[in-house]
Design a protein around this motif. Structure first.
Motif, short mmCIF file in Angstrom:
data_model
loop_
_atom_site.label_atom_id
_atom_site.label_comp_id
_atom_site.label_asym_id
_atom_site.label_seq_id
_atom_site.Cartn_x
_atom_site.Cartn_y
_atom_site.Cartn_z
N ARG A 279 0.83 -1.21 0.00
CA ARG A 279 0.00 0.00 0.00
C ARG A 279 0.86 1.25 0.00
NH1 ARG A 279 -5.44 -0.34 1.01
NH2 ARG A 279 -6.22 -2.35 1.74
N GLY A 280 1.91 1.24 0.83
CA GLY A 280 2.82 2.38 0.91
C GLY A 280 3.52 2.63 -0.41
N LEU A 281 3.99 1.56 -1.04
CA LEU A 281 4.68 1.70 -2.33
C LEU A 281 3.75 2.24 -3.40
CD1 LEU A 281 6.72 -1.64 -2.31
CD2 LEU A 281 7.70 0.68 -2.38
N LEU A 282 2.50 1.81 -3.37
CA LEU A 282 1.53 2.28 -4.36
C LEU A 282 1.25 3.77 -4.16
CD1 LEU A 282 -0.98 -0.72 -4.50
CD2 LEU A 282 0.86 -0.19 -6.10
N ARG A 283 1.17 4.20 -2.87
CA ARG A 283 0.97 5.63 -2.58
C ARG A 283 2.14 6.42 -3.13
NH1 ARG A 283 -2.68 4.37 -2.57
NH2 ARG A 283 -4.32 3.82 -1.13
N ALA A 284 3.36 5.92 -2.85
CA ALA A 284 4.56 6.63 -3.30
C ALA A 284 4.58 6.73 -4.83
CB ALA A 284 5.80 5.88 -2.81
N MET B 226 4.97 8.16 -21.40
CA MET B 226 3.81 7.32 -21.04
C MET B 226 3.08 7.94 -19.85
SD MET B 226 3.83 3.28 -20.15
CE MET B 226 3.25 3.28 -18.47
N ALA B 227 1.78 8.00 -19.95
CA ALA B 227 0.99 8.60 -18.87
C ALA B 227 0.95 7.68 -17.65
CB ALA B 227 -0.43 8.86 -19.37
N GLU B 228 1.12 8.32 -16.50
CA GLU B 228 1.05 7.55 -15.24
C GLU B 228 -0.43 7.42 -14.82
OE1 GLU B 228 3.50 6.33 -13.29
OE2 GLU B 228 5.13 6.91 -14.61
N PRO B 229 -0.72 6.43 -13.99
CA PRO B 229 -2.10 6.28 -13.52
C PRO B 229 -2.54 7.51 -12.72
CG PRO B 229 -0.81 4.33 -12.99
CD PRO B 229 0.16 5.38 -13.48
N SER B 230 -3.76 7.93 -12.87
CA SER B 230 -4.29 9.07 -12.13
C SER B 230 -4.78 8.64 -10.76
CB SER B 230 -5.45 9.67 -12.92
OG SER B 230 -6.51 8.73 -12.94
N THR B 231 -5.17 9.61 -9.93
CA THR B 231 -5.66 9.29 -8.59
C THR B 231 -6.88 8.38 -8.67
OG1 THR B 231 -5.02 11.54 -8.07
CG2 THR B 231 -6.13 10.30 -6.34
N ALA B 232 -7.73 8.66 -9.65
CA ALA B 232 -8.92 7.83 -9.80
C ALA B 232 -8.54 6.38 -10.09
CB ALA B 232 -9.80 8.37 -10.92
N SER B 233 -7.50 6.20 -10.92
CA SER B 233 -7.14 4.83 -11.24
C SER B 233 -6.42 4.14 -10.08
CB SER B 233 -6.31 4.76 -12.53
OG SER B 233 -5.03 5.27 -12.31
N ALA C 132 2.05 -4.31 -11.99
CA ALA C 132 0.63 -4.27 -12.34
C ALA C 132 0.12 -2.83 -12.26
CB ALA C 132 -0.17 -5.17 -11.40
N TYR C 133 0.55 -2.13 -11.23
CA TYR C 133 0.12 -0.75 -11.05
C TYR C 133 0.59 0.13 -12.21
CZ TYR C 133 -0.56 3.83 -9.03
OH TYR C 133 -0.95 5.12 -8.82
N ASP D 182 -6.76 -0.19 -6.24
CA ASP D 182 -6.97 -0.68 -4.87
C ASP D 182 -8.17 -1.63 -4.81
OD1 ASP D 182 -4.87 0.83 -4.12
OD2 ASP D 182 -5.94 2.04 -2.62
N ASP D 183 -9.25 -1.20 -5.44
CA ASP D 183 -10.48 -1.99 -5.37
C ASP D 183 -10.38 -3.31 -6.13
OD1 ASP D 183 -11.55 0.01 -3.90
OD2 ASP D 183 -12.72 0.90 -5.52
N GLU D 184 -9.73 -3.27 -7.28
CA GLU D 184 -9.73 -4.46 -8.13
C GLU D 184 -8.55 -5.39 -7.87
OE1 GLU D 184 -11.48 -5.07 -11.59
OE2 GLU D 184 -12.00 -3.00 -12.10
#
Lengths: 82, 191
Positions: free
Chosen positions: A72-77, B1-8, B48-49, B13-15
């Motif tokens: 989770r922390g890494l994803l936030r960063a 390349m575009a980075e994922p936005s806050t919405a994504s 994946a992110y 997180d959800d998926e």
């Protein structure tokens, strides 16, 4: 009404049957055979018991919470970098 | 390349996060040890992110994540692991375990005595191609088509690998059961 299937055919379909990957018609033929044939019934039950044992053992393992938090922390960063 | 936005991030997180348990379990079976499994899951989630845009929402997220996990494993982890000696598939008798248990253990106490750690050891000793199919199918409950997609092989290959994996597993459990005296070996029974 189709011919009842024999032990060889039931055995050949057993894996797909237990994974519930047969069409309803083919599954029904296997089920009919298992009801009539004690040997095949025992075999099917044995395979199923072993599958349950494996699945139950697997489910006891869960992602450690420390790893979950780290991810989770890494994803936030990652998100903040943009 | 575009980075994922806050919405994504939120949709990731959800998926994706609900599949962490499954990813960790599969990683554990592929790598054979907890520290590497953790690294593998972490690498997988970051990859994946970063490629989240390629994922189509509402499709099979678990399968998509497992494909990434598996590719990451093959590319950077597999060679680190000392693989067990491959078993000779020709020596495996069909249904050896069931037949033996059927005759030696009519009360069905075999499963009560079989320690599940032994089952896990037997899974870990399978050759990698067979192990991954068995883990995805029998431990994670994935369907043939999902496994085929994750491994990028035809459904027929998934089925035949699963069939052989289960036989190999049973052959190992058979040797174990004979060794522990739960059942008599065929040679003993036959004379």
């Amino acid at each position: 009404m189709a011919e009842p299937i024999d032990c060889a055919e039931a055995g050949a379909r057993l894996q797909d049957y237990l994974k519930r990957e047969l069409t309803p018609e083919l599954a029904a033929e296997v089920r009919d055979h298992l009801v009539r044939c004690r040997g095949c019934f025992g075999h099917a039950q044995f395979e199923e018991n072993l599958l349950h044992l494996m699945e139950a053992r697997a489910r006891r393992e869960t992602c450690p919470s420390a790893l979950r938090e780290r991810i989770r922390g890494l994803l936030r960063a990652e998100a903040d970098r943009t | 390349m575009a980075e994922p936005s806050t919405a994504s991030v939120r949709s990731f997180d959800d998926e994706a996060l609900p599949h962490l348990d499954a990813l960790y379990r599969v990683a554990l079976r592929l790598t054979g040890e907890a520290a590497q499994a953790e690294d593998l899951v972490q690498d997988t989630m970051l990859k994946a992110y970063r490629s989240w845009r390629q994922y189509r929402p509402g499709t099979n997220a678990k399968g998509w994540l497992l494909t990434i996990l598996r590719n990451t494993f093959i590319n950077s982890y597999r060679r680190r692991k000392l693989e067990p000696v491959a078993m000779d598939l020709e020596l495996i008798e069909p249904h050896a375990l069931y037949r033996a248990v059927e005759s030696a253990d009519p009360e069905g106490s075999f499963f009560g005595r079989l320690v599940d750690e032994k089952v896990l050891e037997a899974v870990d000793a399978l050759p990698p191609d067979f192990r991954e199919v068995l883990v995805l199918s029998d431990m994670e409950g994935m369907r043939y088509a999902e496994i085929a997609e994750a491994l990028q092989v035809p459904v027929g290959t998934v089925k035949s690998r699963l069939f052989r994996a289960r036989r190999l597993l049973q052959a190992q459990l058979y040797s174990y059961a004979v060794e522990m005296g739960y059942i008599k070996s065929r040679e003993d029974t036959d004379g």
